[in-house]
Motif scaffolding. Structure first.
Motif, mmCIF file in Angstrom:
data_model
loop_
_atom_site.group_PDB
_atom_site.id
_atom_site.type_symbol
_atom_site.label_atom_id
_atom_site.label_comp_id
_atom_site.label_asym_id
_atom_site.label_seq_id
_atom_site.Cartn_x
_atom_site.Cartn_y
_atom_site.Cartn_z
ATOM 1 N N LYS A 53 63.753 66.897 -45.209
ATOM 2 C CA LYS A 53 63.791 67.391 -46.589
ATOM 3 C C LYS A 53 65.151 67.969 -46.960
ATOM 4 O O LYS A 53 65.474 68.093 -48.131
ATOM 5 C CB LYS A 53 62.709 68.453 -46.798
ATOM 6 C CG LYS A 53 61.315 67.889 -46.764
ATOM 7 C CD LYS A 53 60.289 68.991 -46.932
ATOM 8 C CE LYS A 53 58.888 68.446 -46.837
ATOM 9 N NZ LYS A 53 57.880 69.497 -46.920
ATOM 10 N N ASN A 54 65.951 68.309 -45.962
ATOM 11 C CA ASN A 54 67.276 68.885 -46.216
ATOM 12 C C ASN A 54 68.405 67.861 -46.163
ATOM 13 O O ASN A 54 69.563 68.229 -46.332
ATOM 14 C CB ASN A 54 67.545 70.010 -45.209
ATOM 15 C CG ASN A 54 66.614 71.180 -45.423
ATOM 16 O OD1 ASN A 54 66.259 71.513 -46.547
ATOM 17 N ND2 ASN A 54 66.186 71.799 -44.333
ATOM 18 N N GLU A 55 68.076 66.603 -45.933
ATOM 19 C CA GLU A 55 69.122 65.574 -45.915
ATOM 20 C C GLU A 55 69.713 65.426 -47.314
ATOM 21 O O GLU A 55 69.004 65.517 -48.313
ATOM 22 C CB GLU A 55 68.544 64.250 -45.413
ATOM 23 C CG GLU A 55 68.167 64.322 -43.960
ATOM 24 C CD GLU A 55 67.443 63.096 -43.450
ATOM 25 O OE1 GLU A 55 67.591 62.806 -42.263
ATOM 26 O OE2 GLU A 55 66.732 62.436 -44.233
ATOM 27 N N ILE A 56 71.008 65.180 -47.382
ATOM 28 C CA ILE A 56 71.704 65.172 -48.672
ATOM 29 C C ILE A 56 71.854 63.778 -49.275
ATOM 30 O O ILE A 56 72.362 63.627 -50.379
ATOM 31 C CB ILE A 56 73.075 65.867 -48.575
ATOM 32 C CG1 ILE A 56 73.953 65.174 -47.545
ATOM 33 C CG2 ILE A 56 72.896 67.342 -48.253
ATOM 34 C CD1 ILE A 56 75.389 65.677 -47.517
ATOM 35 N N TYR A 57 71.420 62.747 -48.560
ATOM 36 C CA TYR A 57 71.446 61.392 -49.102
ATOM 37 C C TYR A 57 70.470 60.548 -48.283
ATOM 38 O O TYR A 57 69.874 61.022 -47.323
ATOM 39 C CB TYR A 57 72.848 60.774 -49.030
ATOM 40 C CG TYR A 57 73.243 60.348 -47.630
ATOM 41 C CD1 TYR A 57 73.082 59.029 -47.222
ATOM 42 C CD2 TYR A 57 73.741 61.256 -46.713
ATOM 43 C CE1 TYR A 57 73.421 58.632 -45.936
ATOM 44 C CE2 TYR A 57 74.089 60.865 -45.434
ATOM 45 C CZ TYR A 57 73.914 59.552 -45.051
ATOM 46 O OH TYR A 57 74.247 59.179 -43.777
ATOM 47 N N TYR A 59 67.813 58.422 -49.498
ATOM 48 C CA TYR A 59 66.492 58.089 -50.016
ATOM 49 C C TYR A 59 66.603 57.204 -51.259
ATOM 50 O O TYR A 59 67.462 57.415 -52.115
ATOM 51 C CB TYR A 59 65.721 59.365 -50.363
ATOM 52 C CG TYR A 59 65.374 60.161 -49.129
ATOM 53 C CD1 TYR A 59 64.128 60.031 -48.536
ATOM 54 C CD2 TYR A 59 66.301 61.007 -48.535
ATOM 55 C CE1 TYR A 59 63.811 60.739 -47.391
ATOM 56 C CE2 TYR A 59 65.993 61.714 -47.386
ATOM 57 C CZ TYR A 59 64.754 61.579 -46.819
ATOM 58 O OH TYR A 59 64.445 62.261 -45.678
ATOM 59 N N ARG A 128 62.966 55.459 -45.640
ATOM 60 C CA ARG A 128 63.939 56.196 -44.833
ATOM 61 C C ARG A 128 63.499 56.251 -43.370
ATOM 62 O O ARG A 128 64.297 56.069 -42.453
ATOM 63 C CB ARG A 128 64.113 57.620 -45.396
ATOM 64 C CG ARG A 128 65.203 58.427 -44.692
ATOM 65 C CD ARG A 128 64.567 59.249 -43.574
ATOM 66 N NE ARG A 128 65.511 60.082 -42.890
ATOM 67 C CZ ARG A 128 66.054 59.782 -41.706
ATOM 68 N NH1 ARG A 128 65.799 58.641 -41.119
ATOM 69 N NH2 ARG A 128 66.875 60.619 -41.109
ATOM 70 N N ASP A 158 69.081 62.643 -52.229
ATOM 71 C CA ASP A 158 68.422 63.535 -51.290
ATOM 72 C C ASP A 158 66.922 63.529 -51.584
ATOM 73 O O ASP A 158 66.478 63.077 -52.642
ATOM 74 C CB ASP A 158 69.002 64.953 -51.383
ATOM 75 C CG ASP A 158 68.815 65.565 -52.757
ATOM 76 O OD1 ASP A 158 67.882 66.359 -52.911
ATOM 77 O OD2 ASP A 158 69.588 65.232 -53.684
ATOM 78 N N TYR A 159 66.144 64.006 -50.624
ATOM 79 C CA TYR A 159 64.690 63.981 -50.751
ATOM 80 C C TYR A 159 64.215 64.776 -51.969
ATOM 81 O O TYR A 159 63.323 64.348 -52.695
ATOM 82 C CB TYR A 159 64.039 64.515 -49.469
ATOM 83 C CG TYR A 159 62.542 64.395 -49.466
ATOM 84 C CD1 TYR A 159 61.935 63.149 -49.333
ATOM 85 C CD2 TYR A 159 61.727 65.513 -49.594
ATOM 86 C CE1 TYR A 159 60.558 63.027 -49.327
ATOM 87 C CE2 TYR A 159 60.344 65.391 -49.582
ATOM 88 C CZ TYR A 159 59.772 64.148 -49.450
ATOM 89 O OH TYR A 159 58.410 64.016 -49.455
ATOM 90 N N LYS A 160 64.833 65.906 -52.225
ATOM 91 C CA LYS A 160 64.430 66.745 -53.352
ATOM 92 C C LYS A 160 64.588 65.992 -54.681
ATOM 93 O O LYS A 160 63.712 66.052 -55.544
ATOM 94 C CB LYS A 160 65.264 68.036 -53.368
ATOM 95 C CG LYS A 160 64.884 68.985 -54.469
ATOM 96 C CD LYS A 160 65.729 70.241 -54.439
ATOM 97 C CE LYS A 160 65.410 71.126 -55.624
ATOM 98 N NZ LYS A 160 66.280 72.281 -55.711
ATOM 99 N N THR A 161 65.675 65.260 -54.829
ATOM 100 C CA THR A 161 65.894 64.484 -56.058
ATOM 101 C C THR A 161 64.839 63.400 -56.199
ATOM 102 O O THR A 161 64.326 63.156 -57.294
ATOM 103 C CB THR A 161 67.306 63.883 -56.074
ATOM 104 O OG1 THR A 161 68.263 64.952 -56.021
ATOM 105 C CG2 THR A 161 67.547 63.046 -57.318
#
Length: 168
Positions: A53-57, A59, A128, A158-161
């Motif tokens: 969940k903290n990965e920045i790219y 997805y 992913r 990122d996952y959040k986006t």
């Protein structure tokens, strides 16, 4: 018994070839999917899942939806219109990608309706997990207005986006 034994024998042969934790997870998901029981849900350890969940790219940025035997973009973005039919991602036909991702969503038997529901919710995460972090996505799609085949390159998010896009 022979079929179930065969998947475990295959799994034992694969163990030696595994390099990453993700490879091991994919092996366990494949075995669980073959068993075909909703009670065999496989999940990542909490710490590993939180790190994802903290990965920045990496997805796929858009939610997708299964309608009339087609996988469609389910958000109106600036780059690809709502309802665009996905034909290929990164030069792989969508009908080859989707079955690879079914293993992440547990159902009883080979319940494709149930698996498609799971994919509509978590396609980006499953993509992913199966293919690894992806910087850019080359998307070949049919434009729902012009009916023409078009190609766009979009950056992974990122996952959040992705979750924010899904909620839209």
């Amino acid at each position: 018994k022979q079929q179930i034994d065969s998947i475990y024998n295959w799994g034992n042969l694969q163990i030696e070839k595994l390099i990453t934790y993700r490879d091991f997870y994919n092996l366990i998901c494949t075995i669980s999917n073959f068993e075909g029981s909703v009670h065999n849900n496989v999940s990542l350890p909490k710490k590993y899942a939180e790190n994802l969940k903290n990965e920045i790219y990496g997805y796929f940025p858009y939610p997708i939806k299964w309608i009339d035997d087609k996988w469609l973009i389910n958000i109106d973005s600036e780059q690809i219109p709502l309802g665009a039919e996905i034909i290929e991602l990164n030069d792989t036909k969508i009908e080859k990608i989707i079955p690879e991702l079914y293993k992440y969503y547990s159902t009883d038997g080979n319940n494709l309706t149930g698996k498609r529901i799971g994919l509509m919710t978590s396609f980006s995460k499953y993509y992913r997990l199966h293919f690894g972090l992806t910087q850019n996505f080359k998307i070949n799609y049919v434009n729902p207005i012009s009916k023409q085949l078009e190609t766009k390159n979009v950056e992974g998010v990122d996952y959040k986006t992705y979750i924010e896009n899904f909620r839209k």
